[in-house]
Structure formats: C-alpha cells, structure tokens
Design a protein around this motif. Structure first.
Motif, PDB file in Angstrom:
ATOM      1  N   ASP A 107       0.882  -1.322  -0.114  1.00  0.00           N
ATOM      2  CA  ASP A 107      -0.059   0.103   0.136  1.00  0.00           C
ATOM      3  C   ASP A 107       1.038   1.252   0.079  1.00  0.00           C
ATOM      4  N   TRP A 108       0.439   2.405  -0.709  1.00  0.00           N
ATOM      5  CA  TRP A 108       1.248   3.568  -0.747  1.00  0.00           C
ATOM      6  C   TRP A 108       0.380   4.757  -0.514  1.00  0.00           C
ATOM      7  N   ASP A 109       0.838   5.331   0.449  1.00  0.00           N
ATOM      8  CA  ASP A 109       0.105   6.830   0.935  1.00  0.00           C
ATOM      9  C   ASP A 109       0.628   8.092   0.232  1.00  0.00           C
ATOM     10  N   GLY A 110       1.645   7.899  -0.900  1.00  0.00           N
ATOM     11  CA  GLY A 110       1.913   8.970  -1.583  1.00  0.00           C
ATOM     12  C   GLY A 110       3.227   9.695  -1.341  1.00  0.00           C
ATOM     13  N   LYS A 111       3.545   9.078  -0.028  1.00  0.00           N
ATOM     14  CA  LYS A 111       4.713   9.578   0.619  1.00  0.00           C
ATOM     15  C   LYS A 111       5.959   8.722   0.365  1.00  0.00           C
ATOM     16  N   TRP A 112       7.375   9.491   0.355  1.00  0.00           N
ATOM     17  CA  TRP A 112       8.457   8.683   0.259  1.00  0.00           C
ATOM     18  C   TRP A 112       9.229   9.080   1.340  1.00  0.00           C
ATOM     19  N   ALA A 151       8.192   3.201   0.114  1.00  0.00           N
ATOM     20  CA  ALA A 151       7.406   2.251   0.781  1.00  0.00           C
ATOM     21  C   ALA A 151       8.090   1.370   1.610  1.00  0.00           C
ATOM     22  N   GLU A 174       9.903  11.791   6.052  1.00  0.00           N
ATOM     23  CA  GLU A 174       9.082  11.590   5.150  1.00  0.00           C
ATOM     24  C   GLU A 174       8.836  12.678   4.266  1.00  0.00           C
ATOM     25  N   ALA A 176       6.293  14.580   1.190  1.00  0.00           N
ATOM     26  CA  ALA A 176       5.238  14.548   0.439  1.00  0.00           C
ATOM     27  C   ALA A 176       5.172  15.791  -0.647  1.00  0.00           C
TER      28      ALA A 176
END
Length: 309
Positions: A107-112, A151, A174, A176
């Motif tokens: 799953d990915w929340d859009g953050k690195w 991720a 993190e 964004a």
C-alpha cells in the motif's frame, strides 16, 4: 517439446542454467534449514545437494566460505561437523524470507522516505556500508548522501541502522508533494531512479522456466527427492530475481507487473510440492540428528498459508 518427467525437468534446468553453488547452499539454509531449528550436519547438506549436481567437495568448500563470511558457525563432534545459522545473520535471513514469501503490492500513501547523510556527518566506510544495505532493500541514491524509497519496511530500516552502527547518525524523514507549485509529481521519481527493464526480463524468464511445472506437479506423483529439488530450484530462481527488485508499490510500477504473476506462480508450485519436499528434507536431516524439529509456524504461513498434513 515433449512433456518432461520431474527428473528430466530438473536435469534440463541444471544443464541450461546451473546455479552458483554457494548461493544454492544459502537458498537451502534459508528455505529448508531455518524452519527446522536452523542447524544441520554436513553429511545432511551433502545428501540434500547431491541431486542438484553439487558434489561433496563443493559442499564442504562453500559451507566453509559461508562460515568465513559470518552466515554460519561451526562446531565438531568427533569427526562430524555441525553448522548453525549465525545469530547475527538471522535478521538478514528473516528479511529475505519476508521478501520471498509475502505477496507484492505494498500500500502506498503518496509519501517517500528519505535518508540523509550530509557531507562529513559519517565516514566513507559507513556511507558505503549503508548504501550497499539500503540498495539491497530497494532504495535509490538520488545524490551523494541522499537515498529514497516510496514504501520501505520501517522495522527493516531500523534493523539496518542499528546493525551498521548508524543509529542516530543519519536523518530519516517522510516527504510529500507541496501542492500548487507546478512541480513534477513524486511518482515520476520511479522512472528517474530505477531501471526496471532487467527486473521485468528476470520475472518473465522465471515464468517461462517454471510455468510448465504446474501441469506436471498436478498430474504426477513426484518422488520426494525430486519435490525437494524442484522447491529448492524454484526459490533459488525466484530469490535471484527478487534481489534486483526494489519492491516498489504496485501503484508505481508498469502494468501489468510481471512480478505479481511470478509470485502467484511461485506460490502455486510451492504449495503443490512442499509436503513431499518436507518428507525428503526431514529424512535427510533426521538421518544425522533424530531430534530435528518439524517445521515452525512461520514456515506454514509462507505464501499466504501452506496446507498441513
């Protein structure tokens, strides 16, 4: 091409793409030895690898090399040699097993996640060690002292930093996107940081080699020795491709992603042969040590769950 028997298929694979011997010993240690207490007598390893074309001398040589490299520790009882997975190496075996036996599709929340080591903050030896460990986990180096992954597994990252004595020496954060700035979308970092062509070809080659086994294993009563050889070659080949896979979220990968199909194929073949493979494995291990335990719970959880008989 005529339909091969299990022994013919094994011989064909060994002839066309012979595995590296030390790497094959590592595969057996992680896939077969670890779930059964993590130790083996040298005689058992020799018997397990003989059908895979690895002779007595080569087994001894490569087991000795793994001791020198810190993967195994050795002890003797009379003229017999016993080896066990080195305690310091266990986290690395566990990390590899999570990669191999767990389904892709993070799953990915859009953050690195970024790891930052500014110039002068750590010495060159530690910088090189961290880069090697993090690249194995799929991180990309964006610039000197800057590595990133969309991720990552945080427990794995923590373990790497502690083991490398880098805890408290690098910055972890993190990142964004800032909206409204007209910047490039963060997902485009994937195409700049990772060349996935070789990984794609690796998964396609794996599928081409192992897909014919599905009908063979479904229709034939595979001898236990052949089942163990097939399981070992399966995990060895799958692991070899995964070593170069950065394990990015599926949302960031080209579609259809062959890694998903390769995982399903590996899962299906493993489930079909693991019972007979375990029969052979335990027969060989218990010939030298009657107290060898049955497989642990983690083994039965591989690939989403294995049938217990």
């Amino acid at each position: 091409m005529k339909r091969l028997s299990s022994s013919e298929w094994i011989a064909h694979v060994l002839a066309t793409d012979p595995p590296r011997h030390k790497s094959l010993v590592m595969t057996v240690c992680g896939d077969a030895i670890a779930p059964h207490g993590g130790a083996f007598w040298l005689g058992s390893m020799i018997e397990l690898l003989a059908p895979l074309g690895v002779g007595d001398r080569l087994v001894r040589t490569n087991v000795f090399r793994l001791v020198q490299e810190g993967w195994l520790n050795a002890s003797r009882e009379g003229r017999r040699s016993r080896y066990a997975l080195e305690a310091k190496a266990l986290p690395r075996f566990e990390r590899a097993n999570r990669r191999i036996y767990s389904a892709p599709g993070l799953d990915w929340d859009g953050k690195w996640t970024f790891l930052l080591a500014p110039s002068g903050s750590i010495d060159s030896e530690l910088r090189t060690q961290l880069r090697k460990e993090l690249e194995w986990e799929g991180y990309a180096m964006l610039a000197t002292g800057v590595m990133a992954h969309p991720a990552p597994d945080r427990d794995t990252l923590r373990e790497i930093l502690v083991r490398c004595d880098a805890d408290g020496k690098v910055f972890a954060c993190e990142v964004a996107e800032l909206p409204g700035l007209g910047s490039r979308p963060l997902p485009q970092l994937v195409r700049d940081c990772w060349n996935l062509d070789a990984v794609i070809e690796g998964y396609r080659g794996f599928i081409e080699t192992f897909a014919p086994l599905l009908n063979m294993l479904d229709q034939d009563a595979i001898p236990p020795e052949d089942a163990f050889a097939i399981r070992t070659l399966l995990i060895h080949a799958y692991r070899r491709v995964q070593l170069h896979d950065p394990m990015l979220p599926l949302a960031l990968l080209p579609q259809p992603w062959p890694g998903a199909s390769a995982y399903e194929l590996a899962r299906d073949i493993y489930r079909l042969c693991h019972v007979r493979a375990e029969q052979h494995l335990l027969a060989m291990l218990r010939r030298e040590d009657e107290a060898t335990p049955d497989a642990d719970d983690a083994f039965h959880g591989r690939f989403g769950g294995l049938q217990v008989e």
